[in-house]
Motif scaffolding. Structure first.
Motif, PDB file in Angstrom:
ATOM      1  N   ILE A 268     110.516  78.145  32.114  1.00 44.07           N
ATOM      2  CA  ILE A 268     110.215  76.852  31.498  1.00 44.07           C
ATOM      3  C   ILE A 268     111.047  75.736  32.133  1.00 44.07           C
ATOM      4  O   ILE A 268     110.533  74.654  32.467  1.00 44.07           O
ATOM      5  N   ALA A 269     112.346  75.984  32.308  1.00 44.54           N
ATOM      6  CA  ALA A 269     113.219  74.974  32.906  1.00 44.54           C
ATOM      7  C   ALA A 269     112.823  74.685  34.347  1.00 44.54           C
ATOM      8  O   ALA A 269     112.810  73.525  34.782  1.00 44.54           O
ATOM      9  N   ASN A 270     112.467  75.728  35.082  1.00 48.95           N
ATOM     10  CA  ASN A 270     112.077  75.563  36.478  1.00 48.95           C
ATOM     11  C   ASN A 270     110.823  74.703  36.588  1.00 48.95           C
ATOM     12  O   ASN A 270     110.771  73.751  37.382  1.00 48.95           O
ATOM     13  N   VAL A 271     109.819  75.031  35.797  1.00 48.50           N
ATOM     14  CA  VAL A 271     108.566  74.279  35.843  1.00 48.50           C
ATOM     15  C   VAL A 271     108.778  72.835  35.401  1.00 48.50           C
ATOM     16  O   VAL A 271     108.267  71.886  36.026  1.00 48.50           O
ATOM     17  N   ALA A 272     109.554  72.624  34.344  1.00 41.22           N
ATOM     18  CA  ALA A 272     109.780  71.274  33.835  1.00 41.22           C
ATOM     19  C   ALA A 272     110.538  70.414  34.847  1.00 41.22           C
ATOM     20  O   ALA A 272     110.170  69.255  35.094  1.00 41.22           O
ATOM     21  N   ILE A 273     111.586  70.969  35.451  1.00 35.25           N
ATOM     22  CA  ILE A 273     112.375  70.203  36.419  1.00 35.25           C
ATOM     23  C   ILE A 273     111.556  69.891  37.655  1.00 35.25           C
ATOM     24  O   ILE A 273     111.569  68.755  38.168  1.00 35.25           O
ATOM     25  N   VAL A 274     110.831  70.870  38.162  1.00 36.70           N
ATOM     26  CA  VAL A 274     110.039  70.661  39.379  1.00 36.70           C
ATOM     27  C   VAL A 274     108.957  69.618  39.153  1.00 36.70           C
ATOM     28  O   VAL A 274     108.784  68.687  39.958  1.00 36.70           O
ATOM     29  N   MET A 275     108.222  69.724  38.049  1.00 33.82           N
ATOM     30  CA  MET A 275     107.150  68.763  37.787  1.00 33.82           C
ATOM     31  C   MET A 275     107.708  67.377  37.510  1.00 33.82           C
ATOM     32  O   MET A 275     107.179  66.370  37.995  1.00 33.82           O
ATOM     33  N   GLY A 276     108.800  67.291  36.742  1.00 32.20           N
ATOM     34  CA  GLY A 276     109.387  65.991  36.445  1.00 32.20           C
ATOM     35  C   GLY A 276     109.930  65.296  37.677  1.00 32.20           C
ATOM     36  O   GLY A 276     109.665  64.103  37.901  1.00 32.20           O
ATOM     37  N   CYS A 277     110.681  66.028  38.489  1.00 28.33           N
ATOM     38  CA  CYS A 277     111.238  65.438  39.707  1.00 28.33           C
ATOM     39  C   CYS A 277     110.155  65.067  40.701  1.00 28.33           C
ATOM     40  O   CYS A 277     110.258  64.055  41.406  1.00 28.33           O
ATOM     41  N   SER A 278     109.108  65.863  40.776  1.00 33.36           N
ATOM     42  CA  SER A 278     108.006  65.564  41.692  1.00 33.36           C
ATOM     43  C   SER A 278     107.327  64.254  41.326  1.00 33.36           C
ATOM     44  O   SER A 278     107.099  63.393  42.175  1.00 33.36           O
ATOM     45  N   ARG A 279     107.015  64.065  40.050  1.00 41.84           N
ATOM     46  CA  ARG A 279     106.355  62.827  39.627  1.00 41.84           C
ATOM     47  C   ARG A 279     107.274  61.622  39.772  1.00 41.84           C
ATOM     48  O   ARG A 279     106.847  60.543  40.215  1.00 41.84           O
ATOM     49  N   LEU A 280     108.558  61.788  39.427  1.00 41.77           N
ATOM     50  CA  LEU A 280     109.506  60.686  39.544  1.00 41.77           C
ATOM     51  C   LEU A 280     109.693  60.276  40.999  1.00 41.77           C
ATOM     52  O   LEU A 280     109.704  59.079  41.324  1.00 41.77           O
ATOM     53  N   ALA A 281     109.815  61.269  41.890  1.00 44.03           N
ATOM     54  CA  ALA A 281     110.004  60.962  43.307  1.00 44.03           C
ATOM     55  C   ALA A 281     108.777  60.299  43.908  1.00 44.03           C
ATOM     56  O   ALA A 281     108.882  59.354  44.695  1.00 44.03           O
ATOM     57  N   GLU A 282     107.595  60.778  43.534  1.00 45.38           N
ATOM     58  CA  GLU A 282     106.374  60.175  44.063  1.00 45.38           C
ATOM     59  C   GLU A 282     106.245  58.712  43.634  1.00 45.38           C
ATOM     60  O   GLU A 282     105.909  57.844  44.442  1.00 45.38           O
ATOM     61  N   ARG A 283     106.548  58.412  42.363  1.00 42.78           N
ATOM     62  CA  ARG A 283     106.454  57.031  41.900  1.00 42.78           C
ATOM     63  C   ARG A 283     107.492  56.145  42.567  1.00 42.78           C
ATOM     64  O   ARG A 283     107.200  55.024  42.991  1.00 42.78           O
ATOM     65  N   ARG A 284     108.723  56.648  42.694  1.00 39.14           N
ATOM     66  CA  ARG A 284     109.782  55.823  43.265  1.00 39.14           C
ATOM     67  C   ARG A 284     109.544  55.549  44.740  1.00 39.14           C
ATOM     68  O   ARG A 284     109.683  54.411  45.191  1.00 39.14           O
ATOM     69  N   PHE A 285     109.179  56.569  45.507  1.00 36.94           N
ATOM     70  CA  PHE A 285     108.926  56.354  46.924  1.00 36.94           C
ATOM     71  C   PHE A 285     107.702  55.484  47.143  1.00 36.94           C
ATOM     72  O   PHE A 285     107.656  54.686  48.073  1.00 36.94           O
ATOM     73  N   LYS A 286     106.708  55.641  46.299  1.00 34.85           N
ATOM     74  CA  LYS A 286     105.524  54.802  46.415  1.00 34.85           C
ATOM     75  C   LYS A 286     105.879  53.342  46.188  1.00 34.85           C
ATOM     76  O   LYS A 286     105.404  52.447  46.888  1.00 34.85           O
TER      77      LYS A 286
END
Length: 290
Positions: A268-286
């Motif tokens: 659960i922690a792995n999936v939550a961290i990976v999905m959260g960081c992925s979306r945050l990084a995509e928005r910030r870099f965009k």
């Protein structure tokens, strides 16, 4: 009639692939469901795993500072390995992509070579290199860089070094796939229009390879957070991570429900961290590149 034929043609690939999808879906989800159900079972030192269900296992893991420290250590280990893999893998892949044949194929084979060797063999090799009487410490003392051996085995530093060596090829493969789609003429056009190499890399190259960097980071983080063999051999019994803690509960204390709850929380922690960081990084870099 045409609409019916089109719908049949569109459903044909799904019908043909459904047996394989059902097989792999069963192989993936059935063990996860069984592990989830096991995590709610009651454990007794006398009777073992009982038929009753309880939330005590999760409460014990979430409330005990011992397990909290293990989860934090695992997260720190995974984050450090991911950052090192990005810092080493991205420039390495860019250099490889600009090499000429046959050097490109030879160097790529060397980079991906660790994947051809068993993880246990690689880790035992790192034990020999990083040991107090290992190659690295002997070389440092021979060149009078250090007067005594540097302790690297059974330390967080040793685990980070060994896991980075194991997982950098995954970062290289992810970035390599995106670099193959990059047109070199676009970069040359930016340089010819007066852009500095650093600005062209930031505004032209980096946005195009960013999906590969993000996907590689996700793969490296997930694999390092759930790694078992390397932390068990390099970290030892004192520096436990979540995977080794779950292993000890299954085979050490034979408390299978508690080990299953640790494994479920890791997932659960792995999936939550990976999905959260992925979306945050995509928005910030965009936002940055726009």
């Amino acid at each position: 009639m045409a609409t019916l034929e089109d719908s049949r043609a569109g459903a044909a690939p799904w019908l043909l692939s459904s047996p394989a999808l059902l097989l792999f879906g069963a192989l993936l989800f059935v063990p996860l469901v069984l592990t989830l159900l096991l995590s709610f079972r009651v454990f007794s030192d006398v009777a073992g795993v009982e038929a009753a269900y309880t939330l005590k296992n999760y409460a014990e893991v979430l409330s005990d500072p011992y397990y909290g420290e293990i989860f934090l250590r695992t997260a720190g280990l995974a984050l450090a390995v991911t950052l090192l893999s990005v810092l080493l893998g991205v420039p390495e892949t860019i250099v490889l992509a600009r090499m000429k044949r046959p050097w490109q194929s030879l160097c790529l084979l060397i980079v991906l070579g660790p994947l051809l060797i068993s993880v246990v063999v690689r880790t035992l090799g790192w034990q020999i290199l990083l040991g107090n009487n290992g190659v690295l410490n002997n070389a440092l003392q021979a060149f009078h860089i250090t007067s005594e051996p540097i302790r690297l085995v059974f330390t967080m530093t040793g685990m980070i070094i060994a896991l980075t060596h194991v997982l950098v090829p995954f970062m290289v493969m992810s970035v390599w796939a995106t670099l193959q789609k990059l047109d070199p003429q676009v970069e040359w056009a930016g340089l010819s229009l007066g852009g500095s190499p650093l600005r062209v890399f930031r505004r032209v190259v980096l946005p195009q390879i960013l999906p590969g960097v993000l996907s590689g980071s996700i793969i490296v983080f997930a694999l390092s957070a759930s790694a078992f063999a390397t932390p068990a051999l390099i970290g030892g019994r004192r520096l436990k991570v979540v995977a080794t803690a779950a292993y000890d509960e299954f085979l050490g204390t034979l408390n299978w429900p508690l080990g299953a709850s640790i494994a479920v929380l890791l997932l659960i922690a792995n999936v939550a961290i990976v999905m959260g960081c992925s979306r945050l990084a995509e928005r910030r870099f965009k936002h940055i590149f726009e």
